[in-house]
Design a protein around this motif. Structure first.
Motif, PDB file in Angstrom:
ATOM      1  N   ASP A 333       0.836  -1.208   0.000  1.00 23.37           N
ATOM      2  CA  ASP A 333       0.000   0.000   0.000  1.00 23.37           C
ATOM      3  C   ASP A 333       0.869   1.256   0.000  1.00 23.37           C
ATOM      4  O   ASP A 333       0.552   2.242  -0.663  1.00 23.37           O
ATOM      5  CB  ASP A 333      -0.925   0.013   1.223  1.00 23.37           C
ATOM      6  CG  ASP A 333      -2.091  -0.943   1.105  1.00 23.37           C
ATOM      7  OD1 ASP A 333      -2.332  -1.439  -0.018  1.00 23.37           O
ATOM      8  OD2 ASP A 333      -2.753  -1.212   2.130  1.00 23.37           O
ATOM      9  N   HIS A 337       1.027   4.077  -3.051  1.00 24.80           N
ATOM     10  CA  HIS A 337       0.793   5.492  -2.772  1.00 24.80           C
ATOM     11  C   HIS A 337       1.914   6.342  -3.377  1.00 24.80           C
ATOM     12  O   HIS A 337       1.662   7.427  -3.925  1.00 24.80           O
ATOM     13  CB  HIS A 337       0.715   5.705  -1.257  1.00 24.80           C
ATOM     14  CG  HIS A 337       0.482   7.119  -0.842  1.00 24.80           C
ATOM     15  ND1 HIS A 337      -0.687   7.792  -1.112  1.00 24.80           N
ATOM     16  CD2 HIS A 337       1.279   8.008  -0.188  1.00 24.80           C
ATOM     17  CE1 HIS A 337      -0.609   9.028  -0.632  1.00 24.80           C
ATOM     18  NE2 HIS A 337       0.576   9.183  -0.078  1.00 24.80           N
ATOM     19  N   THR A 348       5.409  11.335   0.967  1.00 26.82           N
ATOM     20  CA  THR A 348       4.928   9.954   1.045  1.00 26.82           C
ATOM     21  C   THR A 348       4.997   9.411   2.463  1.00 26.82           C
ATOM     22  O   THR A 348       4.117   8.663   2.893  1.00 26.82           O
ATOM     23  CB  THR A 348       5.752   9.046   0.094  1.00 26.82           C
ATOM     24  OG1 THR A 348       5.713   9.590  -1.212  1.00 26.82           O
ATOM     25  CG2 THR A 348       5.176   7.634   0.063  1.00 26.82           C
ATOM     26  N   PHE A 351       2.095   9.359   4.888  1.00 23.91           N
ATOM     27  CA  PHE A 351       1.101   8.299   4.743  1.00 23.91           C
ATOM     28  C   PHE A 351       1.161   7.317   5.912  1.00 23.91           C
ATOM     29  O   PHE A 351       0.166   6.679   6.259  1.00 23.91           O
ATOM     30  CB  PHE A 351       1.352   7.576   3.412  1.00 23.91           C
ATOM     31  CG  PHE A 351       0.420   6.450   3.101  1.00 23.91           C
ATOM     32  CD1 PHE A 351      -0.909   6.699   2.749  1.00 23.91           C
ATOM     33  CD2 PHE A 351       0.855   5.121   3.122  1.00 23.91           C
ATOM     34  CE1 PHE A 351      -1.769   5.652   2.432  1.00 23.91           C
ATOM     35  CE2 PHE A 351       0.004   4.081   2.814  1.00 23.91           C
ATOM     36  CZ  PHE A 351      -1.317   4.342   2.463  1.00 23.91           C
TER      37      PHE A 351
END
Length: 356
Positions: A333, A337, A348, A351
């Motif tokens: 995941d 992303h 990032t 996240f």
């Protein structure tokens, strides 16, 4: 040389991305000006005023491993980047994989394009240009071949013959130094042994990229690679002697050049290890400038968790009562992303941050 107007394709994106000519194809046309699709906004260009000329990332001599654990951990904390020399990877292996990179990219576009997203028989083998063209407001001046390692058998069947053997040899020769670097870094996190589970989490998968940065008209208007940090545990980077890799200094808006050192390998911490160390080790923004005089290549090996691994702060890091900065996330995941958007610095890693 034909005039610029006569040789510019009517549809730059179709020529570079769909037909597979990439920026090498554009550069080979002898363009006198940069196509507007590659002109970056001013805030994404690197300026000389932002560059520190009198500072440099650490260079660590691995000829005596027993004396370098602290240096490796300190570099991972304060810089997120360092170079290693006397690492045990034969110089001829480094030279051969560089030559193989040039050999692959010098092939006709139709041959390279057999490995594009649309044509490749496997998502583990991917030729392309820029980073994520469909998500980018301005394209990056780089072509690449990305090879996800599953097995020698799959590599023999699917990796391009122009560079397959050299890429595999480079990966194999780096295995010992990767393991030893991770042992040093784990010692700094109070992890006394890398058992099978830890080994899978730290280095369960690998991807090798071959990057090609052709000579660029108006290099000051674009980038080879935009600001980003890697999603890996560690990245093992072989660069040629041209130079152009810049690292953002920690807690600063200034950038430091990573000077080419013959025979050296560049190491950088990836997001996965920043998360597992609960922020002690830093994955640092870096970028590549375009070059107006020379072609440039680099060959990174991305050492990663497996796609189905859960990454989060290691229990050994938190056992003293330290509060977790990051939540547990499925590694696939996290990677998805990263790849669904343009390069955007360190965004990032947010996240995976814990929410209040």
């Amino acid at each position: 040389m034909p005039s610029t107007l006569s040789c510019v394709p009517s549809d730059i994106n179709h020529f570079a991305v769909v037909e597979g000519h990439g920026v090498k194809g554009l550069s080979d046309l002898g363009l006198e000006s940069l196509p507007e699709q590659y002109i970056q906004p001013p805030e994404e260009r690197i300026t000389t005023s932002a560059i520190i000329a009198d500072d440099s990332i650490p260079v660590i001599d691995l000829s005596d491993w027993d004396r370098v654990d602290d240096k490796i951990c300190e570099a991972a904390e304060k810089w997120g980047f360092f170079q290693i020399v006397n690492h045990g990877v034969p110089l001829e292996v480094l030279e051969e994989v560089k030559a193989a990179t040039y050999r692959f990219f010098r092939q006709p576009a139709a041959e390279k394009n057999k490995h594009s997203k649309e044509n490749s028989p496997s998502h583990n083998v991917r030729y392309g240009t820029s980073f994520t063209p469909q998500a980018e407001k301005a394209l990056e001046w780089k072509d690449y071949l990305s090879l996800f390692y599953v097995s020698d058998e799959e590599a023999a069947a699917l990796w391009p013959s122009a560079c397959r053997d050299e890429a595999l040899t480079f990966m194999r020769n780096c295995d010992a130094v990767i393991r030893r670097l991770l042992q040093s870094l784990m010692k700094g996190l109070n992890v006394t042994e890398i058992d099978g589970t830890k080994e899978s989490l730290l280095m369960g998968s690998k991807r090798i990229n071959m990057n090609y940065y052709p000579k660029c008209p108006s290099p000051e208007l674009t980038v080879g690679v935009g600001r980003h940090s890697d999603v890996s545990t560690l990245t093992i980077l072989l660069q040629d002697q041209i130079g152009g890799l810049y690292v953002r200094k920690l807690d600063s808006d200034t950038w430091v050049h990573v000077p080419p050192i013959n025979g050296a390998i560049v190491i950088n911490i990836g997001d996965a290890l920043q998360i597992m160390s609960n922020g002690r080790y830093k994955s640092i923004e870096h970028r590549v400038i375009a070059n107006g005089s020379n072609n440039r290549i680099s060959v990174p090996i991305f050492v990663n968790p497996r796609p189905n691994d859960i990454i989060g702060p290691l229990s050994e890091v938190l056992e003293s009562g330290e509060k977790a900065v990051y939540k547990n996330v499925l590694y696939s995941d996290y990677v998805k992303h990263f790849f669904r958007k343009a390069h955007d610095g360190k965004a990032t890693v947010d996240f995976a941050k814990m929410t209040n």
